[in-house]
Design a protein around this motif. Structure first.
Motif, mmCIF file in Angstrom:
data_model
loop_
_atom_site.group_PDB
_atom_site.id
_atom_site.type_symbol
_atom_site.label_atom_id
_atom_site.label_comp_id
_atom_site.label_asym_id
_atom_site.label_seq_id
_atom_site.Cartn_x
_atom_site.Cartn_y
_atom_site.Cartn_z
ATOM 1 N N ILE A 244 0.863 -1.184 0.000
ATOM 2 C CA ILE A 244 0.000 0.000 0.000
ATOM 3 C C ILE A 244 0.903 1.239 0.000
ATOM 4 O O ILE A 244 1.745 1.399 0.893
ATOM 5 C CB ILE A 244 -0.924 0.011 1.230
ATOM 6 N N THR A 245 0.715 2.067 -0.993
ATOM 7 C CA THR A 245 1.575 3.240 -1.177
ATOM 8 C C THR A 245 0.739 4.516 -1.096
ATOM 9 O O THR A 245 -0.371 4.574 -1.635
ATOM 10 C CB THR A 245 2.271 3.191 -2.549
ATOM 11 N N LYS A 246 1.279 5.516 -0.410
ATOM 12 C CA LYS A 246 0.641 6.838 -0.447
ATOM 13 C C LYS A 246 1.728 7.895 -0.573
ATOM 14 O O LYS A 246 2.867 7.712 -0.124
ATOM 15 C CB LYS A 246 -0.244 7.083 0.779
ATOM 16 N N GLY A 247 1.372 9.028 -1.215
ATOM 17 C CA GLY A 247 2.348 10.092 -1.415
ATOM 18 C C GLY A 247 1.796 11.183 -2.318
ATOM 19 O O GLY A 247 0.595 11.226 -2.617
ATOM 20 N N ALA A 248 2.691 12.061 -2.777
ATOM 21 C CA ALA A 248 2.294 13.146 -3.665
ATOM 22 C C ALA A 248 1.657 12.569 -4.927
ATOM 23 O O ALA A 248 2.127 11.565 -5.470
ATOM 24 C CB ALA A 248 3.500 14.001 -4.018
ATOM 25 N N VAL A 249 0.592 13.223 -5.401
ATOM 26 C CA VAL A 249 -0.202 12.671 -6.513
ATOM 27 C C VAL A 249 0.663 12.377 -7.724
ATOM 28 O O VAL A 249 0.638 11.270 -8.289
ATOM 29 C CB VAL A 249 -1.346 13.641 -6.887
ATOM 30 N N GLU A 250 1.460 13.354 -8.156
ATOM 31 C CA GLU A 250 2.247 13.163 -9.383
ATOM 32 C C GLU A 250 3.278 12.049 -9.233
ATOM 33 O O GLU A 250 3.558 11.316 -10.186
ATOM 34 C CB GLU A 250 2.924 14.480 -9.803
ATOM 35 N N GLU A 251 3.825 11.886 -8.005
ATOM 36 C CA GLU A 251 4.836 10.853 -7.790
ATOM 37 C C GLU A 251 4.217 9.463 -7.730
ATOM 38 O O GLU A 251 4.821 8.479 -8.180
ATOM 39 C CB GLU A 251 5.613 11.139 -6.494
ATOM 40 N N VAL A 252 3.022 9.362 -7.191
ATOM 41 C CA VAL A 252 2.351 8.063 -7.127
ATOM 42 C C VAL A 252 1.873 7.639 -8.516
ATOM 43 O O VAL A 252 2.026 6.474 -8.926
ATOM 44 C CB VAL A 252 1.176 8.106 -6.122
ATOM 45 N N ILE A 253 1.318 8.566 -9.273
ATOM 46 C CA ILE A 253 0.829 8.242 -10.627
ATOM 47 C C ILE A 253 1.974 7.769 -11.520
ATOM 48 O O ILE A 253 1.775 6.921 -12.405
ATOM 49 C CB ILE A 253 0.107 9.469 -11.232
ATOM 50 N N LYS A 254 3.185 8.279 -11.273
ATOM 51 C CA LYS A 254 4.340 7.858 -12.074
ATOM 52 C C LYS A 254 4.558 6.346 -12.010
ATOM 53 O O LYS A 254 5.049 5.742 -12.960
ATOM 54 C CB LYS A 254 5.616 8.561 -11.580
ATOM 55 N N ILE B 170 -7.935 12.634 -13.815
ATOM 56 C CA ILE B 170 -7.420 12.613 -12.441
ATOM 57 C C ILE B 170 -6.763 13.952 -12.092
ATOM 58 O O ILE B 170 -6.953 14.501 -10.994
ATOM 59 C CB ILE B 170 -6.426 11.447 -12.268
ATOM 60 N N GLU B 171 -5.998 14.502 -13.044
ATOM 61 C CA GLU B 171 -5.320 15.781 -12.806
ATOM 62 C C GLU B 171 -6.341 16.890 -12.559
ATOM 63 O O GLU B 171 -6.168 17.736 -11.674
ATOM 64 C CB GLU B 171 -4.443 16.132 -14.009
ATOM 65 N N GLU B 172 -7.426 16.880 -13.322
ATOM 66 C CA GLU B 172 -8.457 17.909 -13.152
ATOM 67 C C GLU B 172 -9.128 17.787 -11.786
ATOM 68 O O GLU B 172 -9.370 18.795 -11.101
ATOM 69 C CB GLU B 172 -9.491 17.772 -14.258
ATOM 70 N N ILE B 173 -9.424 16.548 -11.374
ATOM 71 C CA ILE B 173 -10.074 16.336 -10.074
ATOM 72 C C ILE B 173 -9.169 16.806 -8.932
ATOM 73 O O ILE B 173 -9.610 17.507 -8.016
ATOM 74 C CB ILE B 173 -10.439 14.845 -9.899
ATOM 75 N N THR B 174 -7.901 16.418 -8.978
ATOM 76 C CA THR B 174 -6.980 16.798 -7.895
ATOM 77 C C THR B 174 -6.725 18.301 -7.878
ATOM 78 O O THR B 174 -6.568 18.901 -6.808
ATOM 79 C CB THR B 174 -5.654 16.031 -8.024
ATOM 80 N N GLN B 175 -6.667 18.930 -9.057
ATOM 81 C CA GLN B 175 -6.481 20.381 -9.092
ATOM 82 C C GLN B 175 -7.688 21.110 -8.512
ATOM 83 O O GLN B 175 -7.544 22.166 -7.880
ATOM 84 C CB GLN B 175 -6.214 20.851 -10.522
ATOM 85 N N ASN B 176 -8.874 20.543 -8.714
ATOM 86 C CA ASN B 176 -10.069 21.137 -8.108
ATOM 87 C C ASN B 176 -9.969 21.097 -6.586
ATOM 88 O O ASN B 176 -10.358 22.057 -5.900
ATOM 89 C CB ASN B 176 -11.326 20.395 -8.574
ATOM 90 N N TYR B 177 -9.465 19.992 -6.055
ATOM 91 C CA TYR B 177 -9.255 19.922 -4.606
ATOM 92 C C TYR B 177 -8.213 20.959 -4.165
ATOM 93 O O TYR B 177 -8.366 21.604 -3.122
ATOM 94 C CB TYR B 177 -8.792 18.519 -4.199
#
Length: 920
Positions: A488-498, A520-527
């Motif tokens: 199970i991994t968690k971290g910064a969005v761009e680093e995890v998506i990589k 996904i990028e649009e959803i996270t940017q909205n947050y």
């Protein structure tokens, strides 16, 4: 070099003769030199810090004449002789006589002192004593109140004593005695010892050990660190901690605060441990350089000081014009120039509102007592009126508008729908990792319920891949209840998506396409735009046989969703902002934090958030452009200390009365520049030094109470000024008329002084008077032109009834010869005193007095008492001492009609005045 020498000599000359403050206001050359000198010091320090960050550990220790096991006590003592104590430059407290002089010096006190001297030289002992008492009471009351508040502020600082864990390499028996004498430390061994030492004794080269919760006591270079996270909010305003390392990772760094392996005085350890070497202490530190710049700058003249001075000089100019006219009229018409001089001097004293300093001071002191009950320490009394005049409040965000604590706000799948699975995976990751439990992990652990905490018992940890700065993610490996091995991994969005190849949508595993990535990028940017920090959660299942895992196994992960975090606003923030706006105070947010987070918080508490001005943009704006920008924007983000100070200065240049609330070193310059600087008891020392007020509770609700009290204080001060100015003007006008047509003095000097004294005594109760709610709704400002207009319009009203009294005494009671002058003077003495005392009630409110708005009991009681004394003096046994005589009883049949007519005419003129000019 030659220029520097002359500059130092000139500065020393100014300081010696206390002229530095005067020349600082008129010498732009000096200001330019100071600012360029500050920039030069900052640039030099930045270069030196970057050099230290690049040196190898052993090279750095050699440079500092230190050792990895610490200095010897002898070396430490030599360093302390060279560099001094580890103390930041603070504003030196005034000596008692300097503070007393500060409390005395204002135009009225100086003028009154001159009048007292003239009265003494002309053998007018009564006038001398009366005036001197007024000056002494005003000065000592202010001195006592400010001294008490400053002692309370000093006691707050004395409650906190900071120490650091220091290493010493070698000790002799004399060193042990020295340790006990200097630090109060008892040690038994002679080599490689650790002990807690007060931070003021730290020196460059000292090796100290830091752990979670420690304040960083000096500028330090990290020698070794484990999971070290540091809060730099006091320096930068950033709410999130930053990770620090023993080695500098990025060479392309230009700002010292961004260096990975340096720690700075004034910041603190959030988690982890470190072994560091001290490189700069005291004023040589980055913190010290900023503090020196603040304390070396003279305080700005505040709105209150400017207002009082303008009103003072208005009344003084009026006195300097009218007193000579009275002198010459009486001298030429009566022929007794000695008597004319005494009478003109008495008129000058009567024209001067000698109680103004005392009324102002006592009113401010009452406000200080009220605020102390509301958990506010008032360091400077002037700040209370500035509270009432304040129309712009600048505040930082973290801890003032927000709770300064991270909370989990959402746990959603990739399409933003609430997901229990995502929360469970994030919880397992945060719970089973053995590295740093940062604020985000704590928020996750606190967000889950008891059922989920029990659910974790069904999972068994196998391994973990710790967090590091480059990956910006971390992983744990567990055995699931279904006997699967899952990472199970968690971290910064761009680093995890990589490292993700798939995505889970409604239980189905799909390939992570470019289209899905965009979604996904649009959803996270909205947050992000909502001010939320987003962390991605992903997983991957492995074969049962694998037991050891590494970074290479973080590949082909399945993205399952996100968790978002928020530093939420305080519950009191929204109602406080609403109340401040309702009372005419605009709230502007000045922060070093992220603009998206700031916008979100401002939206939730009711501050306009559509536009944000960033620090980088401010760098490109001229003063003229920034002057306009500070009016157009309410949110300023990613600011440096210089940006904050510039914003405050430009707001003041636009005519605003500005308050600034802050608690960090990065706020100190702006706090000092503001009309009213506000800090909190938990703030850094330099912020508290710069502040006018210290809040014992970091809440905007406290400020709203202060604003109301400031306006109440100002309204009561203004009552006295308006009443005194108008009644004095009327008296002088009456004196001029009487002097021109009456063959004797209409009133003796002693009558003027006694009347003035009694009237002033009646005003002692003004600080305790009520203020109409309408006067508390908007900021209150000093308006000298308004005072002058009020004086010219309302003053002659009393003169009309004075002239009626002259006619009454002259024609009805036949007091029309020098032999009957004491009867004439007694008649005018009573009417003059009673009308002066009644005017208090007429102009203390825009409403109808005694019916729609009644004065407080103390003021009513003083009015009755002084009126009774005014009638008793000519009618009682003391009349001959004051050269008065008893009035016929028939006089008192006319007196009520004169007073009633005076009140009716005043109320009628007041209504016309309000319609045309308004009412302050």
């Amino acid at each position: 070099m030659k220029y520097d020498l002359w500059q130092r000599l000139f500065t020393r000359f100014l300081e010696t003769f206390h002229l530095k403050r005067f020349f600082a206001r008129h010498n732009s050359f000096k200001e330019l030199h100071q600012s360029s000198y500050a920039r030069e010091v900052g640039q030099t320090l930045a270069v030196q810090l970057k050099t230290y960050s690049q040196l190898e550990n052993q090279t750095l220790l050699n440079e500092l004449s230190s050792h990895e096991e610490g200095l010897t006590e002898a070396q430490a003592y030599e360093q302390q002789l060279k560099f001094g104590l580890n103390e930041v430059a603070q504003e030196k407290p005034l000596r008692w006589w300097q503070h007393l002089w500060y409390c005395y010096r204002n135009p009225f006190n100086v003028l009154l002192s001159i009048l007292a001297l003239v009265a003494f030289l002309t053998d007018d002992l009564t006038g001398t004593v009366i005036i001197s008492i007024m000056v002494l009471l005003s000065t000592f009351l202010r001195y006592w109140q400010e001294s008490k508040s400053n002692k309370a502020a000093d006691a707050l600082k004395a409650m906190v004593t900071n120490t650091a864990m220091v290493l010493r390499r070698e000790m002799g028996y004399q060193d042990l005695v020295l340790l006990q004498q200097r630090y109060g430390v008892h040690v038994k061994q002679l080599k490689n010892i650790q002990f807690e030492m007060p931070i003021q004794y730290l020196v460059p080269g000292d090796i100290i050990l830091l752990s979670a919760g420690d304040m960083i006591p000096a500028d330090c270079r990290i020698l070794s660190a484990k999971d070290l996270f540091v809060s730099q909010a006091a320096m930068t305003g950033e709410s999130m901690p930053v990770e620090k390392y023993a080695m500098q990772k990025n060479e392309d760094i230009h700002t010292p605060l961004e260096l990975d392996n340096l720690l700075f005085m004034g910041t603190n350890i959030v988690s982890g441990t470190a072994k560091v070497v001290v490189i700069h202490t005291g004023i040589q530190s980055y913190f010290g350089a900023l503090a020196h710049r603040v304390t070396a700058t003279d305080r700005s003249v505040t709105s209150f000081q400017l207002g009082v001075n303008k009103v003072s000089w208005l009344l003084i100019r009026f006195m300097l014009i009218m007193a000579p006219i009275v002198l010459f009229i009486n001298g030429f018409t009566k022929g007794d120039w000695a008597e004319a001089v005494l009478f003109a001097l008495s008129v000058a004293v009567g024209l001067t509102p000698e109680m103004l300093p005392m009324i102002v001071t006592s009113t401010l002191a009452k406000g200080a007592v009220f605020l102390s009950r509301k958990k506010v320490i008032v360091k400077r009394l002037d700040a209370i009126q500035n509270f009432g005049a304040m129309d712009v409040l600048c505040t930082d965000k973290t801890g003032t508008l927000t709770q300064d604590k991270i909370f989990l706000s959402h746990h959603v799948d990739v399409h933003g729908r609430k997901s229990h699975t995502v929360l469970m995976q994030a919880f397992l990751n945060s719970y089973y990792q053995t590295g740093l439990k940062n604020l985000l992990d704590v928020a996750v652990l606190e967000a889950v319920d008891q059922d989920m905490k029990f659910e974790k018992l069904r999972f068994k940890k196998i391994d973990e891949v710790p967090f590091d700065f480059e990956r910006r993610r971390m992983s744990v490996v567990v055995r699931t209840p279904q006997a699967q091995v899952r990472m199970i991994t968690k971290g910064a969005v761009e680093e995890v998506i990589k490292v993700c190849s798939y995505v889970e949508i409604k239980g189905e595993i799909k390939e992570l396409t470019a289209e899905l990535c965009n979604e996904i990028e649009e959803i996270t940017q909205n947050y992000n735009r909502e001010g939320l920090r987003v962390v991605a959660v992903a997983y991957r299942d492995f074969k049962m046989t694998q037991e050891n895992f590494s970074v290479h196994d973080e590949s082909d992960l399945i993205l399952t969703g996100y968790i978002t975090f928020l530093d939420p606003p305080k519950e009191s923030a929204q109602p406080a902002v609403k109340q401040l706006h309702a009372h005419g105070v605009t709230v502007k947010v000045l922060t070093g934090d992220n603009e998206f987070v700031t916008q979100k918080i401002c939206h939730e508490i009711g501050i306009p958030n559509d536009k944000v001005l960033l620090g980088g943009k401010i760098e490109t704006l001229s003063d003229a452009e920034l002057k306009q920008a500070v009016e157009d924007y309410t949110i300023f983000a990613k600011l440096s200390p210089i940006h904050k100070e510039r914003i405050v200065e430009q707001l003041k240049a636009n005519g605003h009365v500005v308050g600034f609330l802050g608690d960090g070193i990065n706020d100190a310059a702006a706090i000092r520049a503001a009309d009213i600087g506000i800090s909190v008891d938990s703030a850094v020392d330099i912020a508290k030094e710069s502040a006018d007020l210290i809040l014992l509770e970091k809440s905007l609700m406290v400020l709203e109470n202060g604003v109301i009290e400031g306006r109440r204080t100002f309204a009561n001060m203004l009552k006295y000024i308006k009443m005194t100015a108008s009644s004095n003007f009327g008296n002088v006008f009456s004196v001029l008329v009487a002097s021109a047509f009456i063959p004797f003095l209409p009133m003796l000097p002693i009558h003027l002084l006694v009347q003035n004294l009694l009237y002033d005594v009646s005003q002692i109760a003004i600080p305790f008077d009520h203020v109409d709610d309408e006067q508390l709704e908007k900021p209150q400002r000093w308006q000298p032109s308004e005072v002058g207009r009020f004086m010219v319009i309302f003053g002659p009203i009393s003169s009309i009834f004075d002239i009626l009294t002259f006619c009454l005494m002259w024609f009805v009671f036949h007091a029309n010869t020098p032999a009957q002058q004491s009867l004439f003077q007694s008649g005018w003495f009573v009417v003059g005193l009673l009308t002066q005392t009644l005017i208090v009630h007429m102009i203390r409110t825009r409403k109808i007095p005694f019916i729609q708005s009644c004065a407080a009991t103390p003021l009513v009681a003083m009015t009755i008492l002084i009126s009774a004394i005014g009638i008793f003096l000519p009618m009682g046994p003391l009349a001959h001492y004051f050269k008065l005589q008893a009035l016929p009883l028939s006089y008192f049949l006319y007196l009520p009609f004169i007073l009633l007519a005076y009140m009716c005419v005043t109320q009628w003129v007041k209504r016309i005045y309000i319609r045309r000019y308004g009412w302050q």
